[in-house]
Design a protein around this motif. Structure first.
Motif, short mmCIF file in Angstrom:
data_model
loop_
_atom_site.label_atom_id
_atom_site.label_comp_id
_atom_site.label_asym_id
_atom_site.label_seq_id
_atom_site.Cartn_x
_atom_site.Cartn_y
_atom_site.Cartn_z
N THR A 450 -53.49 -1.00 35.04
CA THR A 450 -53.14 -0.61 36.41
C THR A 450 -52.67 -1.80 37.23
OG1 THR A 450 -54.76 1.15 36.30
CG2 THR A 450 -54.00 0.51 38.50
N ALA A 451 -53.47 -2.85 37.17
CA ALA A 451 -53.14 -4.06 37.95
C ALA A 451 -51.82 -4.64 37.47
CB ALA A 451 -54.27 -5.09 37.83
N ARG A 452 -51.61 -4.66 36.11
CA ARG A 452 -50.38 -5.21 35.55
C ARG A 452 -49.17 -4.39 35.99
NH1 ARG A 452 -49.50 -9.57 32.50
NH2 ARG A 452 -48.52 -8.41 30.75
N LEU A 453 -49.35 -3.06 35.99
CA LEU A 453 -48.24 -2.19 36.41
C LEU A 453 -47.85 -2.48 37.87
CD1 LEU A 453 -49.24 1.23 34.84
CD2 LEU A 453 -47.24 -0.15 34.27
N LEU A 454 -48.86 -2.54 38.72
CA LEU A 454 -48.59 -2.79 40.15
C LEU A 454 -47.91 -4.14 40.37
CD1 LEU A 454 -51.75 -1.22 41.74
CD2 LEU A 454 -49.38 -0.57 42.19
N GLN A 455 -48.43 -5.10 39.63
CA GLN A 455 -47.86 -6.44 39.74
C GLN A 455 -46.38 -6.41 39.35
OE1 GLN A 455 -49.87 -9.23 37.21
NE2 GLN A 455 -48.98 -11.01 38.23
N ALA A 456 -46.09 -5.67 38.25
CA ALA A 456 -44.70 -5.59 37.79
C ALA A 456 -43.81 -4.91 38.84
CB ALA A 456 -44.65 -4.82 36.49
N MET A 457 -44.39 -3.96 39.63
CA MET A 457 -43.59 -3.25 40.64
C MET A 457 -43.51 -4.01 41.97
SD MET A 457 -44.45 0.78 40.27
CE MET A 457 -46.20 0.65 40.10
N GLY A 458 -44.29 -5.09 42.06
CA GLY A 458 -44.30 -5.82 43.35
C GLY A 458 -45.32 -5.23 44.29
N GLY A 459 -46.29 -4.51 43.77
CA GLY A 459 -47.31 -3.94 44.63
C GLY A 459 -48.62 -4.70 44.52
N THR A 460 -49.64 -4.19 45.21
CA THR A 460 -50.95 -4.84 45.18
C THR A 460 -52.02 -3.77 45.05
OG1 THR A 460 -51.07 -4.71 47.57
CG2 THR A 460 -50.28 -6.79 46.65
N ILE A 461 -53.21 -4.20 44.64
CA ILE A 461 -54.34 -3.28 44.55
C ILE A 461 -55.58 -3.94 45.11
CG2 ILE A 461 -54.83 -3.96 42.16
CD1 ILE A 461 -55.72 -0.93 41.83
#
Lengths: 489, 310
Positions: A450-461
């Motif tokens: 999840t964290a890796r996906l968000l990071q790849a999209m430029g998002g944060t968690i």
């Protein structure tokens, strides 16, 4: 030329204008001072001449007046004016009045007939006549309108007052002197201002060249390039350039260091993952191999197969889960950036299905219209992962909340919240690490992915959790609008 | 104090004028020195008055030189401001000859001070007139139009410049003492013309000979004036001799004046004076002058008797 606010002028223009203004200002102040002093001195000289002429006329007119001899007084007036003209003094008028204010002689006899009261046309004339009639000695004053300077002298013979002589000198001379002084100031100021501006422009161009280079270098540094400045001289701007060069070098060094660090971190993470995979896969593999070995060693015991087969299956399933998760991560990481409508409601059914026979209530609040463009597979994966976690956190049931809104022009905000068992505080820092799991059957890859996906999209968690009362995951993820059209439901 | 005198005849006015003249005499005395000092004898002194034109004084040096040659004695022209001064100096023996107004001549003859020598002939006649002049653009058309204006007289002892215009006013029923707002003396006909040209005076009474002379020689002044009235003709101001002068000198002087037409230099001098010649005239020639004089005196006496306290 387009008018630009002075604050937006280039430094070279500003400096030139300031130098120009200062030079012109100083020259004007000095010039005005000189011109004024000049005028005052001339005025005083003119006043002295007016006084002297009045006194001369008064002295010469005394005896003829005593004898009622008018003609010589007029001749005196006329001759005095002629001499004044010869000396380039513009005598506006000369007059001799008796004590009753009647004209005895006047330079303009036609308009001022002898034997009649002096014709006064305005209040200023009346006042100056009144003050002239009462003078006790030769005096001079400037006309309030500054057209002339009047000299006045009483006429008396043997202590008997007979009248007054008045002489008016034009101040044209003063005006001319002032004009001349102004012309001199202007003619001196213009070349000075031009030279001053030129010097200002040259100086400022020199200074500004370094500053321009600095600005360009900074811009290039922002793009990751590093071009050292070529510096001349040792003034403040050159020192600024030096400081910039040093800073640029340091920044470059730091960037290098960071890149190396990231590289080594990546290698380390890869190592950790590899080690985790090895370890996670090794455990079931060891168990499976053990089972197989035992079965092979005891072919006479068919019960062993019956006993060990489920164990082998479980081990293999675990390995498959790990491989699946890793594949998901791999897919997600490689997923294209293509944007498509979010359609978050699509996954609602999936969630409802997974909580169907659990005692869980779903609060679904999706305010994100379909016109919003996102990387749908990744977002759906993220939400599903978080929802899965939440479901696991509520083994006895509870309330699962999902909310999605447009946070601002660039980001969506989503939250997945449960009121389950929560996360122990000591575990919170590690929940996004691979192979970390507090669940016996978990692979420990879900939140990491999840964290890796968000990071790849430029998002944060972000996560907020309290052991025993629930957990809340908040994510921010960038979006785009479809075309320029309005948002649609 | 009002500075302005009421110009009037009679004792008060005379006193004032006498005081003025005695002071002026000193101020205005401008002697023309003899051209050549002939040893032993005092120079012959000829006085010039308002009757003569005095705009070009070097001319009189030339005339003096001419007469010196003719008389064999040094001749000197002297300037006198007023007729009165001139008569006093004739009486005192300070002068030998004088060119005076006809009025002064009669006064001098009556007083036994001077005798007639010669009369200038102007435009073919030994006569002249009094002219009333005003500024060229003045609206005045007659002497009567100058009431309450300023007026310039030449000399209180001048016939054409004082006595005649006053007589003209009396003849037309005006009181000459109160007719003008203000009057003053210029002590010279040429200056009276200038006073009008410059508009210091609204009008003036001048000698017709002087006005004609100025019109010819100084048109820039005379052309700014115009004649609005003229008197009848009177005997031209004569050259007179001090009574008691050596008869030989008087004869020689008279002959020299008469002979000026005989030589080019004399003609040249006469031409400069705009005169035809000097001539002998009978004394009856001045009867018209005497008549005006008597009328004026009577009028003055009349005024005086009216003003006398009872």
């Amino acid at each position: 030329m387009k008018l630009v606010h002075p604050s937006a002028w280039s430094l070279s223009t500003k400096l030139a204008v300031i130098v120009c203004l200062v030079v012109v200002g100083v020259a004007t102040v000095i010039g005005v001072g000189v011109a004024k002093k000049d005028r005052d001195a001339l005025r005083d000289a003119l006043a002295g001449q007016a006084r002297l002429l009045a006194r001369w006329v008064a002295t010469e007119a005394g005896e003829p007046m005593l004898r009622n001899d008018i003609w010589p007084i007029y001749r005196l007036v006329r001759q005095t004016a002629a001499e004044g003209d010869a000396n380039r003094k513009t005598i506006l008028t000369i007059m001799v009045l008796d004590t009753d204010g009647l004209v005895v002689a006047h330079l303009q006899p036609e308009r001022n007939p002898i034997g009649l009261p002096l014709a006064v046309h305005d209040d200023a004339e009346r006042r100056s006549l009144a003050s002239a009639m009462t003078v006790t000695g030769p005096t001079a004053f400037e006309d309030p309108a500054r057209r002339f300077i009047e000299g006045v002298a009483p006429i008396s013979v043997a202590e008997k007052r007979l009248g007054v002589a008045r002489v008016r000198l034009s101040t044209e001379q003063l005006a001319e002197a002032t004009r001349e002084a102004t012309m001199i100031v202007v003619s001196r100021t213009l070349p000075l201002a031009a030279v001053g501006s030129l010097v200002g422009i040259i100086l400022s161009l020199g200074a500004v060249r370094t500053l321009k280079q600095l600005a360009e270098s900074m811009a290039r540094m922002g793009r990751g390039e590093h071009v050292p400045l070529m510096l001349k001289g040792g003034d403040e701007i050159a020192r600024l350039g030096e400081a910039f060069n040093r800073m640029a070098e340091e920044v470059a060094a730091k960037q290098r260091l960071e890149r190396e660090l990231a590289q080594s971190e990546k290698a380390a993470a890869l190592g950790r993952i590899a080690a985790g995979v090895a370890h996670e896969v090794n455990n079931p593999l060891a168990g499976i191999l053990n089972c197989i070995s035992t079965i092979r060693d005891h072919p006479e015991e068919p019960r062993l197969i019956e006993r060990y087969l489920p164990l082998i299956e479980r081990g293999l399933l675990r390995i498959r889960a790990i491989v699946r998760d890793l594949l998901i991560e791999q897919r997600a990481e490689n997923a294209s950036e293509a944007s498509e409508p979010a359609r978050l409601d699509e996954i609602r059914e999936q969630i409802l299905a997974s909580i169907a026979n659990r005692n869980i209530v779903l609060d679904w609040n999706n305010d994100v219209p379909d016109s919003v463009q996102v990387n749908r597979p990744r977002i759906q994966q993220v939400v599903l992962n978080l929802v899965e976690n939440a479901i696991h956190a509520m083994p006895t049931g509870g309330r699962l909340r999902f909310a999605a809104v447009i946070a601002d022009e660039r980001f969506l905000r989503m939250a997945v919240e449960d009121d389950g068992i929560g996360i122990a505080p000591e575990n919170l820092p590690r929940i996004f690490d691979p192979f970390f799991s507090s669940k016996p059957e978990g692979t420990g890859l879900g939140l990491w992915i999840t964290a890796r996906l968000l990071q790849a999209m430029g998002g944060t968690i972000d996560v907020q959790s309290e052991a025993g009362s629930g957990t809340r995951f908040s994510i921010r993820v960038p979006y785009e609008r479809r075309g320029d059209g309005p948002a649609q439901q | 104090m009002n500075f302005w005198p009421q110009v009037r005849g009679g004792g008060d006015g005379v006193t004032r004028r006498r005081f003025g003249r005695s002071t002026l005499g000193l101020l205005a005395l401008t002697a023309v020195w003899p051209v050549s000092g002939l040893a032993g004898e005092a120079p012959v002194r000829i006085a010039l008055t308002a009757a003569a034109v005095r705009d070009k004084l070097p001319f009189y040096d030339r005339w003096a030189a001419y007469l010196t040659k003719r008389l064999g004695r040094s001749v000197q022209f002297v300037q006198r401001r007023s007729y009165h001064d001139t008569l006093e100096m004739l009486r005192a023996g300070e002068l030998d000859f004088a060119w005076v107004c006809a009025y002064s001549f009669l006064q001098a003859e009556d007083a036994g001070i001077a005798d007639f020598v010669a009369a200038p002939v102007f435009h073919g006649e030994p006569y002249y007139r009094s002219l009333i002049i005003v500024s060229r653009d003045s609206p005045a058309e007659t002497l009567a139009d100058l009431q309450s204006k300023s007026f310039a007289f030449a000399d209180p002892d001048s016939l054409s410049g004082y006595v005649v215009p006053r007589a003209m006013l009396r003849d037309s029923g005006h009181d000459p003492d109160h007719f003008f707002r203000l009057s003053f003396f210029t002590w010279d006909h040429g200056q009276a013309i200038e006073a009008v040209a410059e508009k210091v005076a609204d009008g003036a009474a001048v000698d017709s000979y002087v006005w004609e002379y100025m019109a010819a020689m100084r048109p820039e002044i005379a052309d700014r004036t115009k004649i609005i009235d003229r008197s009848g003709q009177f005997g031209f101001p004569p050259m007179v001799a001090r009574r008691g002068i050596e008869p030989a000198l008087r004869r020689k002087f008279t002959a020299a004046l008469f002979a000026m037409t005989d030589d080019p230099e004399g003609r040249n001098l006469l031409q400069a004076l705009m005169l035809d010649r000097f001539a002998a005239v009978p004394l009856s020639h001045y009867d018209s002058v005497r008549e005006v004089l008597q009328r004026s005196l009577q009028a003055q006496l009349h005024v005086q008797s009216q003003n006398m306290p009872r």
